[in-house]
Design an enzyme around this catalytic site. Structure first.
Site, PDB file in Angstrom:
ATOM      1  N   HIS A  33      44.793   7.183 -27.089  1.00 10.72           N
ATOM      2  CA  HIS A  33      43.701   7.662 -27.954  1.00 10.72           C
ATOM      3  C   HIS A  33      43.910   9.110 -28.397  1.00 10.72           C
ATOM      4  CE1 HIS A  33      41.388  10.125 -24.973  1.00 10.72           C
ATOM      5  NE2 HIS A  33      41.874   9.269 -24.098  1.00 10.72           N
TER       6      HIS A  33
ATOM      7  N   GLU B 215      37.759   6.643 -27.549  1.00 12.24           N
ATOM      8  CA  GLU B 215      37.875   6.408 -26.109  1.00 12.24           C
ATOM      9  C   GLU B 215      36.981   7.328 -25.290  1.00 12.24           C
ATOM     10  OE1 GLU B 215      39.414   6.641 -21.974  1.00 12.24           O
ATOM     11  OE2 GLU B 215      39.133   8.250 -23.447  1.00 12.24           O
ATOM     12  N   GLU B 216      36.884   8.588 -25.700  1.00  8.76           N
ATOM     13  CA  GLU B 216      36.111   9.549 -24.911  1.00  8.76           C
ATOM     14  C   GLU B 216      34.624   9.212 -24.869  1.00  8.76           C
ATOM     15  OE1 GLU B 216      37.285  11.555 -22.949  1.00  8.76           O
ATOM     16  OE2 GLU B 216      39.268  12.173 -23.635  1.00  8.76           O
TER      17      GLU B 216
ATOM     18  N   HIS C 295      40.169  17.211 -18.491  1.00  9.31           N
ATOM     19  CA  HIS C 295      38.965  17.570 -19.231  1.00  9.31           C
ATOM     20  C   HIS C 295      38.645  19.060 -19.115  1.00  9.31           C
ATOM     21  CE1 HIS C 295      36.974  13.408 -20.046  1.00  9.31           C
ATOM     22  NE2 HIS C 295      38.257  13.432 -20.349  1.00  9.31           N
TER      23      HIS C 295
END
Length: 351
Positions: free
Chosen positions: A71, A222-223, A323
């Protein structure tokens, strides 16, 4: 099977991808970049309605398909409020803590196409003014954007064209070190996307005919949980998400091996496919680690949740400080490249 994509070129492509802003919901620019990059490689290319990119390579067996995803959407934010002091309140896109973005440079992308720069700061940043600067909570109420324009109130900000709903991207600051590390925001999952693109280039350059028709989905949601849960051909048997291995206390993954996921927050991945990946790693001298990610979900788990009758797996490079201030090493990139190169030319798991 003894040649692999050039890791130095993969690292350079990772850096190039991270420099293109693409928070979830605003990924058109990077999808177009990839589309142009691969246009002449001879693959079937299709835009999905959700804005992703489906790349297909016909194999010797067109009755059973493989499906790989990576992604390009990233963490980011959206303007929640234009404050009376001329600063911006934000709403987060994706799962991260504000302390990991505090002090970061950012860009505000307006609906007219104009881009402004700024800095993500606590309202109570100055220790010379705010006694509780260190103790104040890092949350949606206290975090704001200081815009690099001469604005002192809401009216002046709106006159720039900045409005609620504008996307905010974070400066990735990518660096490739002499010791072989790449450190940058958004290695999740642009490192994997670069690996997949280089794999497709290698297959083309070596004139490899894959044993099964194989699809690569460059997903773009995706996130936020649903990037790879659609556009999966009915013939698909095996589905592998190529995504980061998360590192930290209690984890076995590292920055130097390919990480193979046994289980994440959605439950176990397919045991037979996991064993197949491990066997391929052993047969080809590929350094790997098996791991469990307790607070993690992937495009593969999203596809399973959507009801697709597939075998699902997850592998990828080990990413430190996910992240947040991410980093990995070229050896992890290489081992991931080796495993994918071996996998796409291997026989399917026997059901």
């Amino acid at each position: 099977m003894n040649t692999y994509p050039d890791t130095k070129e993969t690292m350079a492509l990772i850096k190039e991808l991270t420099e293109i802003p693409s928070p979830s919901g605003d990924t058109e620019k990077i999808i177009k970049f990839i589309e142009n990059l691969i246009r002449d490689w001879g693959y079937e290319i299709k835009r999905t309605r959700k804005g992703g990119l489906l790349i297909s390579a016909r194999g010797s067996d067109d009755t059973r398909h493989r499906f790989l995803t990576g992604h390009v959407d990233t963490l980011g934010a959206m303007v929640k409020e234009v404050k009376s002091n001329g600063r911006l309140k934000l709403s987060r896109i994706g799962g991260f803590n504000w302390n990991s973005a505090e002090g970061e440079y950012c860009e505000i992308h307006t609906s007219t196409g104009k881009v402004y720069t700024g800095t993500i700061l606590m309202h109570q940043t100055s220790v010379h003014v705010y006694k509780n600067a260190g103790e104040a909570k890092r949350d949606d109420d206290n975090i704001e954007v200081r815009i690099d324009e001469k604005v002192e109130n809401e009216k002046e900000v709106r006159e720039l064209g900045i409005e609620v709903g504008d996307f905010v991207s974070f400066d990735p600051r990518p660096v490739i070190t002499e010791s072989g590390f790449i450190k940058s925001r958004h290695l999740d999952d642009k490192a994997s996307v670069a690996i997949l693109l280089r794999l497709l280039k290698q297959i083309k350059d070596e004139h490899i005919t894959l044993p099964y028709t194989t699809h690569v989905l460059i997903s773009n949601n995706e996130e936020i949980g649903y990037g790879g849960n659609s556009n999966i051909p009915e013939e698909t048997v095996e589905y592998i998400a190529v995504d980061m291995g998360a590192l930290g206390d209690g984890q076995s993954s590292d920055e130097y091996t390919v990480s193979i996921c046994a289980k994440d927050s959605s439950g176990p991945y397919h045991y037979g496919l996991r064993r197949h990946l491990i066997d391929l790693a052993k047969e080809n001298g590929i350094a790997y680690k098996v791991d469990i990610y307790p607070y993690y979900g992937s495009d593969a788990s999203a596809a399973i949740s959507a009801g697709h009758d597939i075998i699902h797996g997850l592998l990828g490079p080990g990413i430190e400080s996910s992240h947040a201030f991410e980093r990995t090493h070229e050896t992890s990139i290489l081992n991931t490249e080796k495993l994918l190169y071996a996998y796409v030319q291997s026989k399917m798991v026997t059901l």
